[in-house]
Design an enzyme around this catalytic site. Structure first.
Site, short mmCIF file in Angstrom:
data_model
loop_
_atom_site.label_atom_id
_atom_site.label_comp_id
_atom_site.label_asym_id
_atom_site.label_seq_id
_atom_site.Cartn_x
_atom_site.Cartn_y
_atom_site.Cartn_z
N CYS A 79 64.86 -4.54 33.69
CA CYS A 79 65.16 -5.14 32.39
C CYS A 79 66.51 -4.65 31.87
O CYS A 79 67.54 -4.99 32.42
CB CYS A 79 64.01 -4.90 31.41
SG CYS A 79 64.10 -5.98 29.96
N HIS A 187 59.63 -7.23 34.30
CA HIS A 187 58.97 -5.92 34.27
C HIS A 187 57.91 -5.85 35.35
O HIS A 187 56.77 -6.29 35.14
CB HIS A 187 58.32 -5.69 32.90
CG HIS A 187 59.28 -5.44 31.80
ND1 HIS A 187 59.74 -4.18 31.48
CD2 HIS A 187 59.89 -6.28 30.94
CE1 HIS A 187 60.58 -4.26 30.46
NE2 HIS A 187 60.69 -5.53 30.11
N GLU A 189 56.24 -3.34 36.25
CA GLU A 189 55.16 -2.45 35.80
C GLU A 189 54.19 -3.15 34.87
O GLU A 189 53.10 -2.63 34.59
CB GLU A 189 55.76 -1.21 35.12
CG GLU A 189 56.26 -1.41 33.70
CD GLU A 189 57.62 -2.08 33.59
OE1 GLU A 189 58.12 -2.18 32.47
OE2 GLU A 189 58.18 -2.50 34.63
#
Length: 213
Positions: A79, A187, A189
């Protein structure tokens, strides 16, 4: 161990939780010695480019990142981390790290979807990737897999570095880099199984790179 760069720019804890779920040893750190000895570095971030670059410079972490790239240490930007690996950002007219040629640009205010409806900025939600080049990070991930995005700016690297693009009102680069140096606008994650698979692929590459030295 993977080092998660701590420069007070958010979402380090989310990355750590994802890695811990995968049983990948990791640590959130701003310690240059720990960063330089890690098998790889994850460079996450949320927020504004200007503030992030000030924090990196104040802590001397901009130099740590440049040394890591120069030494061939594996690095994954996420990001904001993806955006400020480039030369500059239109956000705050910010000079950035410059380890990859390119510019970070803002989405147009009049962005439109393919059906003509308004595409709100920031871009928030799930979108797929269109592969433009083969990439170790995407190994074993279904082409239709979707990843989670939250951003108002997008990376525009040198075309030679573009790995995948995504369409949101316009086609933009969502994954770029080369072996050992990657940057994702989304993202991983927060992207469920596809994101976890990408993080696992990064760690596997880091292990292989270390053994090859």
């Amino acid at each position: 161990m993977l080092a998660i760069l701590d420069y007070k720019a958010g979402n380090q804890t989310s990355v750590r939780r994802a890695l811990e779920h995968l049983a990948i040893p990791c640590a959130i750190t701003a310690d240059a010695a720990i960063l330089e000895s890690a098998r790889g570095i994850i460079f996450p971030g949320v927020g504004a480019a200007g503030q992030a670059m000030r924090a990196l410079r104040a802590a001397g972490l901009d130099a740590v990142l440049r040394r890591a790239v120069a030494a061939g240490q594996p690095l994954l930007g996420i990001c904001l981390g993806c955006q400020i690996l480039l030369e500059r950002s239109e956000e705050n007219a910010t000079p950035c790290l410059g380890v990859v040629p390119g510019i970070c640009r803002r989405f147009e205010d009049d962005l439109r979807q393919e059906d003509g409806s308004r595409a709100p900025v920031p871009h928030m939600g799930w979108n797929s990737l269109r592969a433009r080049a083969s990439c170790r990070l995407l190994a074993g991930i279904e082409p239709a897999a979707e990843f989670y995005f939250v951003h108002s700016y997008y990376a525009q690297p040198d075309p030679a570095f573009v790995i995948a693009t995504t369409r949101y009102g316009r086609e933009f680069c969502s994954l770029y880099g080369r072996d050992g140096l990657w940057a994702a606008q989304f993202h991983p994650e927060k992207s469920g199984r596809p994101g976890l698979a990408l993080l696992r692929n990064f760690y596997d590459y880091c292990l292989e790179a270390r053994h090859a030295q």
